[in-house]
Design a protein around this motif. Structure first.
Motif, PDB file in Angstrom:
ATOM      1  N   ARG A   1       1.198  11.353 -10.113  1.00  0.00           N
ATOM      2  CA  ARG A   1       2.175  11.238  -9.039  1.00  0.00           C
ATOM      3  C   ARG A   1       2.397   9.795  -8.572  1.00  0.00           C
ATOM      4  O   ARG A   1       3.451   9.467  -8.063  1.00  0.00           O
ATOM      5  N   HIS A   2       1.344   8.985  -8.681  1.00  0.00           N
ATOM      6  CA  HIS A   2       1.472   7.644  -8.116  1.00  0.00           C
ATOM      7  C   HIS A   2       1.602   6.548  -9.177  1.00  0.00           C
ATOM      8  O   HIS A   2       2.381   5.633  -9.017  1.00  0.00           O
ATOM      9  N   ALA A   3       0.840   6.666 -10.255  1.00  0.00           N
ATOM     10  CA  ALA A   3       0.877   5.595 -11.252  1.00  0.00           C
ATOM     11  C   ALA A   3       2.027   5.792 -12.248  1.00  0.00           C
ATOM     12  O   ALA A   3       2.825   4.889 -12.477  1.00  0.00           O
TER      13      ALA A   3
ATOM     14  N   ASN B   1       3.528   3.498  -2.143  1.00  0.00           N
ATOM     15  CA  ASN B   1       4.035   3.628  -3.506  1.00  0.00           C
ATOM     16  C   ASN B   1       5.539   3.347  -3.506  1.00  0.00           C
ATOM     17  O   ASN B   1       6.298   4.053  -2.838  1.00  0.00           O
TER      18      ASN B   1
ATOM     19  N   ARG C   1      -2.907  -1.700  -8.608  1.00  0.00           N
ATOM     20  CA  ARG C   1      -2.145  -2.103  -7.432  1.00  0.00           C
ATOM     21  C   ARG C   1      -2.653  -1.410  -6.164  1.00  0.00           C
ATOM     22  O   ARG C   1      -3.234  -0.331  -6.225  1.00  0.00           O
ATOM     23  N   PRO C   2      -2.455  -2.055  -5.000  1.00  0.00           N
ATOM     24  CA  PRO C   2      -3.067  -1.542  -3.770  1.00  0.00           C
ATOM     25  C   PRO C   2      -2.669  -0.112  -3.405  1.00  0.00           C
ATOM     26  O   PRO C   2      -3.470   0.609  -2.833  1.00  0.00           O
ATOM     27  N   PHE C   3      -1.448   0.310  -3.746  1.00  0.00           N
ATOM     28  CA  PHE C   3      -1.067   1.650  -3.303  1.00  0.00           C
ATOM     29  C   PHE C   3      -1.853   2.732  -4.038  1.00  0.00           C
ATOM     30  O   PHE C   3      -1.926   3.876  -3.582  1.00  0.00           O
TER      31      PHE C   3
ATOM     32  N   PRO D   1       5.033   7.312 -12.339  1.00  0.00           N
ATOM     33  CA  PRO D   1       6.436   6.984 -11.998  1.00  0.00           C
ATOM     34  C   PRO D   1       6.706   5.483 -11.982  1.00  0.00           C
ATOM     35  O   PRO D   1       7.828   5.054 -12.217  1.00  0.00           O
ATOM     36  N   ASN D   2       5.658   4.703 -11.727  1.00  0.00           N
ATOM     37  CA  ASN D   2       5.846   3.259 -11.695  1.00  0.00           C
ATOM     38  C   ASN D   2       5.648   2.617 -13.062  1.00  0.00           C
ATOM     39  O   ASN D   2       5.813   1.411 -13.207  1.00  0.00           O
TER      40      ASN D   2
ATOM     41  N   HIS E   1      10.771  -0.043   0.362  1.00  0.00           N
ATOM     42  CA  HIS E   1      11.473  -1.323   0.388  1.00  0.00           C
ATOM     43  C   HIS E   1      12.670  -1.313   1.340  1.00  0.00           C
ATOM     44  O   HIS E   1      13.273  -2.345   1.571  1.00  0.00           O
TER      45      HIS E   1
ATOM     46  N   HIS F   1      17.930   2.855  -4.922  1.00  0.00           N
ATOM     47  CA  HIS F   1      18.191   3.072  -3.497  1.00  0.00           C
ATOM     48  C   HIS F   1      18.246   1.729  -2.793  1.00  0.00           C
ATOM     49  O   HIS F   1      17.263   1.307  -2.194  1.00  0.00           O
TER      50      HIS F   1
ATOM     51  N   ARG G   1      -4.075  13.519 -10.030  1.00  0.00           N
ATOM     52  CA  ARG G   1      -2.860  13.479  -9.233  1.00  0.00           C
ATOM     53  C   ARG G   1      -2.450  12.034  -8.950  1.00  0.00           C
ATOM     54  O   ARG G   1      -1.270  11.693  -8.939  1.00  0.00           O
TER      55      ARG G   1
ATOM     56  N   GLU H   1      -5.171   2.428  -4.641  1.00  0.00           N
ATOM     57  CA  GLU H   1      -6.384   2.551  -3.826  1.00  0.00           C
ATOM     58  C   GLU H   1      -6.072   3.361  -2.564  1.00  0.00           C
ATOM     59  O   GLU H   1      -6.865   4.182  -2.129  1.00  0.00           O
ATOM     60  N   MET H   2      -4.875   3.118  -2.007  1.00  0.00           N
ATOM     61  CA  MET H   2      -4.466   3.861  -0.807  1.00  0.00           C
ATOM     62  C   MET H   2      -4.443   5.360  -1.118  1.00  0.00           C
ATOM     63  O   MET H   2      -4.927   6.161  -0.319  1.00  0.00           O
TER      64      MET H   2
ATOM     65  N   PRO I   1      13.177   2.122  -8.039  1.00  0.00           N
ATOM     66  CA  PRO I   1      13.721   2.612  -6.758  1.00  0.00           C
ATOM     67  C   PRO I   1      14.473   1.536  -5.981  1.00  0.00           C
ATOM     68  O   PRO I   1      15.380   1.835  -5.227  1.00  0.00           O
ATOM     69  N   ARG I   2      14.073   0.263  -6.166  1.00  0.00           N
ATOM     70  CA  ARG I   2      14.753  -0.810  -5.445  1.00  0.00           C
ATOM     71  C   ARG I   2      16.219  -0.902  -5.852  1.00  0.00           C
ATOM     72  O   ARG I   2      17.074  -1.263  -5.066  1.00  0.00           O
TER      73      ARG I   2
ATOM     74  N   SER J   1       0.792  -1.220   0.000  1.00  0.00           N
ATOM     75  CA  SER J   1       0.000   0.000   0.000  1.00  0.00           C
ATOM     76  C   SER J   1       0.830   1.278   0.000  1.00  0.00           C
ATOM     77  O   SER J   1       0.277   2.361  -0.039  1.00  0.00           O
TER      78      SER J   1
END
Lengths: 546, 321
Positions: free
Chosen positions: B235-237, A114, B216-218, B239-240, A163, B319, B231, B220-221, B315-316, A112
């Motif tokens: 901002r959320h979808a 991002n 993905r769940p984030f 970048p991924n 992560h 960072h 937004r 909905e969050m 990002p994994r 949940s």
């Protein structure tokens, strides 16, 4: 303006839901999944919602934010928050309430957040965008919250990406995210379900502290009554979208009115007598194993007696599943030996004889992924029947039906596909597949973890029953000490790839405890509303002594 | 690889290494395939009635009688130095291909400059209004654009915009002496044709990539935090979704360089595709090889770039713990 609202809210209900009805689209049209649910929640009060999966808990929790998942629609009722019916508001008006006045804490924090954004950006987002806080102000609030939730290095915690922190920390960060705007209501949707028992305790303590500190109203959703008992003032028991019973927590625990409420203890009602040790069937000697350079098992010894149940307990990452895989020959150990009735088994499946393979079978946690979705039950169970016992035609068919009966399924299930079975039925088919080989040892790897309490209890009872009839031995891998308490003869506790304690159930699960075992045992929620308080005070006492 | 400790640098170096390896393999395939083409330059030039002696002498003169392995290495090593040798028509391959490649790049560059931002923008619009009117309309139009062969689009545009309405010229013969706006005017129809093709593909994939993340769940969050829909997407979808968008953009850019043969032929645009077609017709092996190698290099380079973008946008990896 916010303060005026607060004062009116403290007298009135924070949220009042009446006769809420929600339908979901299924292949056969619209089906009602929430059937006229009503409840009122006052400021500072915590209402627990308990029920099995599919009972409609999350749907109700999301409805409190005026959110309905795709494929769901409201067909009736009211959700009154702060004097207005949420259902009568336009989308943008509901959005204004979310995050600022009503917040949500989801089950899986790992999914949940991002993954592409830093924690701080996500935690302060609602506060800065709509909560009227300046960025600096919001960040300071977040840091204060991180500190009060006992997150490590609160000053710099927000600079990390999701992560880079652990599951328990993420769950607390999500609580901080929900609290940042000082909302009137927070919906906690199974916030600790995905965590290990010891982590669960930490998160529960944090959540409870935060609720008390900020005096918010909270809906706490969980399938586990014992967890809810630690936080909620009142509990609503839900089944098939209907309220079965609603009462103060003490009443639910001491005098549940509805028979269904009592079944929430189902697992705790099993108490299989401990049997004395018998001759060894399986012996594991000095096994070590590693993934690459990472050691997962270090000189592990273990034995399983004939017709016995040995529970292998530990938290995720303790190496218990790896040990199961090594015994089954699915993973090659670095060293050591697996002995079966005094003869040494080959390190991998390909080096074992057909008869050796027959004698050791494995059942996995998720029957969803361990059954081939394109094969009918006939083929799933029939293959080991033909492979190990060379049966074909009518004999094969009869054996498959017999196996289905053994797992309490009707012979008519033979033509079903896995997708046409419920979770519990799928796990039964997986058990029948293991039994098809006519094994002497079955490795059960968290076989009931994905199931509801009642189904879980049914399956455990069935396994015990099969054991009595067939004399099969179980190596029961689990993280759930309730299960251990219910069925094990012997208990083996693992931590970080080593066995820290082993012995008879009565010895391991009663004092004096080994330190790690004690930590695990203490972390299991008890069906009493003061368990968490007692745990906190014992911990404080231990800390004071040191 | 042990010298590089940074995991990102290591991964990127690995990709570059793999890219070079594929280039070598591709060069081998090109060399073999072209040499196994039926017919020979000698018989094409000298005609069917040429005596075997004359053919042999001609092949000796062009070096075609040397062993294949020997010819491959000579070709590869000089190609690496930018020298593609002489065409069978005696002119250096570089001077034949150079200007043609430039005009292809110009066509591709202008098309991409319009198509890429537009496609991503429209993809976002479709994702925002998914299953609603703007999405359905754009989806229908782009589906049609993808289903119709590009030469058909080219001829339809030519019929209406050139022959009937006389807005643009039907032939795109440009010369370097022309002014840039004159060139642009003459390139209008091929640009439009290519836009149709790549825009549709990139837009649909951008939409799919965003919607994939949207489940993905984030997401909905974010909605439950009260974020407005636009937004949430930006901002959320988005970048991924960058990694998958980058790879579809790369494929389309590569197509603009290597796949425009048909469009160039239809509009008689003096690009590298035309050159390749002419070279095949004349069995001019050095030119064919050079063109094929350039096309493959474009594909490999652009895909390499997309890979690197998707590594860097993760990002994994960026960072580590």
């Amino acid at each position: 303006m916010k303060h005026e609202n607060t004062s009116t809210l403290s007298r009135a209900a924070a949220i009042a839901v009446s006769d809420l009805r929600i339908e979901a689209r299924t292949s056969s049209g619209w089906t009602e999944i929430v059937k006229g649910v009503s409840f009122t929640l006052r400021r500072g009060e915590v209402l627990g919602i308990v029920g099995e999966s599919g009972a409609g808990k999350s749907t109700i929790g999301l409805a409190a934010l005026g959110h309905f998942r795709p494929g769901c629609r409201v067909t009736g009722g009211k959700i009154v928050f702060d004097g207005t019916d949420m259902l009568s508001l336009a989308d943008h008006q509901r959005r204004k309430l979310r995050g600022t006045r009503i917040a949500y804490v989801a089950q899986s924090a790992a999914a949940s957040f991002n993954p592409a954004k830093r924690l701080m950006d996500q935690v302060v987002e609602a506060a800065v965008e709509r909560g009227g806080q300046l960025r600096e102000e919001a960040e300071a609030n977040a840091v204060a919250m991180f500190r009060s939730l006992q997150l490590p290095e609160p000053e710099t915690f927000g600079r990390r990406y999701p992560h880079q922190v652990s599951g328990g920390q993420l769950q607390r960060a999500m609580t901080a995210m929900a609290m940042i705007c000082r909302p009137d209501l927070i919906v906690f949707d199974e916030p600790t379900t995905a965590l290990d028992v010891t982590t669960q305790v930490e998160v529960l303590i944090s959540i409870r502290k935060a609720i008390a500190e900020y005096g918010v109203a909270a809906l706490y959703i969980s399938h586990d009554l014992a967890i809810v008992a630690q936080l909620a003032h009142r509990v609503m028991v839900l089944r098939y979208g209907e309220v079965v019973e609603e009462a103060p927590i003490a009443e639910i625990l001491s005098a549940p009115k509805h028979p269904y409420t009592k079944t929430l203890w189902a697992l705790r009602s099993i108490e299989e007598p401990e049997r004395p040790p018998s001759g060894d069937l399986l012996q594991v000697r000095n096994i070590s194993a590693s993934y690459g350079t990472f050691k997962v098992l270090e000189s592990v010894d273990l034995s399983v007696g004939k017709g016995q149940t040995v529970a292998l307990v530990g938290e995720s990452g303790s190496g218990k599943s790896t040990l199961g895989r090594v015994i089954a020959g699915l993973m090659k150990p670095d060293g050591g030996a697996v002995m079966f009735e005094q003869s040494r088994l080959g390190p991998v499946v390909s080096s074992r004889t057909k008869d050796q393979l027959r004698r050791v079978q494995i059942i996995y946690q998720s029957a969803d992924t361990s059954l081939n979705p394109r094969h009918a039950v006939r083929k799933i169970i029939g293959r080991p029947v033909s492979f190990f016992h060379g049966l074909s035609g009518k004999k094969r068919e009869a054996r498959i039906v017999e196996l289905l009966r053994m797992v309490e399924l009707d012979g008519s299930y033979i033509d079903r596909m896995p997708s046409q079975l419920s979770g519990g039925q799928r796990q039964r088919v997986a058990i029948a597949r293991a039994l098809a080989a006519d094994p002497e040892l079955i490795i059960c790897d968290e076989v009931t973890s994905a199931l509801d309490q009642i189904v879980q209890a049914d399956i455990l009872k069935m396994l015990l029953d099969l054991q009595n009839r067939l004399g099969v031995s179980y190596l029961f891998i689990t993280h759930d000490l309730e299960i251990v308490r219910a069925i094990a003869d012997q208990v083996v506790v693992m931590n970080k790839g080593r066995i820290v304690e082993h012995g008879k159930r009565g010895e391991v699960l009663s004092p004096p405890y080994e330190d790690y075992t004690r930590l695990l045992l203490d972390s299991v929620p008890e069906m009493s509303s003061d368990w968490l308080d007692r745990l906190i005070s014992t911990r404080a006492a231990i800390a004071a002594k040191q | 690889m042990g010298l590089v400790s940074n995991p990102i640098a290591k991964m990127i170096l690995q990709r570059i290494g793999l890219g070079l390896l594929s280039l070598v393999i591709v060069s081998l395939v090109i060399f073999l395939a072209v040499n196994l083409l039926p017919g020979s330059f000698a018989s094409a030039v000298l005609g069917r009635s040429a005596t075997p002696d004359a053919v042999a002498a001609f092949q000796h003169q062009l070096g075609l009688d040397r062993p294949m392995v020997d010819r491959y290495f000579t070709w590869l090593s000089s190609a690496l130095q930018g020298d593609f040798g002489n065409s069978f028509s005696k002119r250096p391959v570089g001077t034949i291909i150079g200007p043609r490649l430039l005009s292809t790049l110009r066509l591709a560059g202008i098309t991409a400059a319009i198509a890429v931002p537009l496609a991503i923008l429209l993809g976002i619009v479709c994702a925002r209004y998914r299953n609603r009117l703007p999405d359905r309309f754009l989806s229908a139009v782009t589906l049609a654009a993808i289903s119709v062969p590009e030469f058909f689009i080219a001829y339809v545009l030519m019929l209406f915009l050139a022959t009937r309405l006389h807005i643009f010229p039907s032939l795109s013969s440009i010369r370097s002496s022309m002014h840039f706006d004159e060139q642009l005017y003459r390139m209008a129809l091929p640009i439009m044709t290519l836009l149709f093709v790549v825009l549709a593909h990139m837009m649909r994939n951008t939409r799919a990539a965003i919607l994939n993340v949207m489940s993905r769940p984030f997401i909905e969050m974010a909605q439950l935090k009260g974020e407005p829909e636009m937004r949430v997407i930006m901002r959320h979808a988005l970048p991924n979704a960058i990694g998958s968008i980058a790879s579809v953009v790369a494929i389309n850019l590569a197509y603009l360089i290597a796949g425009v043969v048909v469009v160039e032929v239809v509009f008689v645009y003096p690009g590298i595709g035309q050159t390749m077609v002419d070279a095949v017709r004349n069995r001019d092996v050095p030119v064919i090889q050079a063109c094929a190698l350039i096309f493959s290099t474009a594909y490999i380079l652009l895909n390499l770039l997309a890979d690197i973008i998707s590594i860097v946008s993760n990002p994994r990896l960026l960072h580590p713990r």
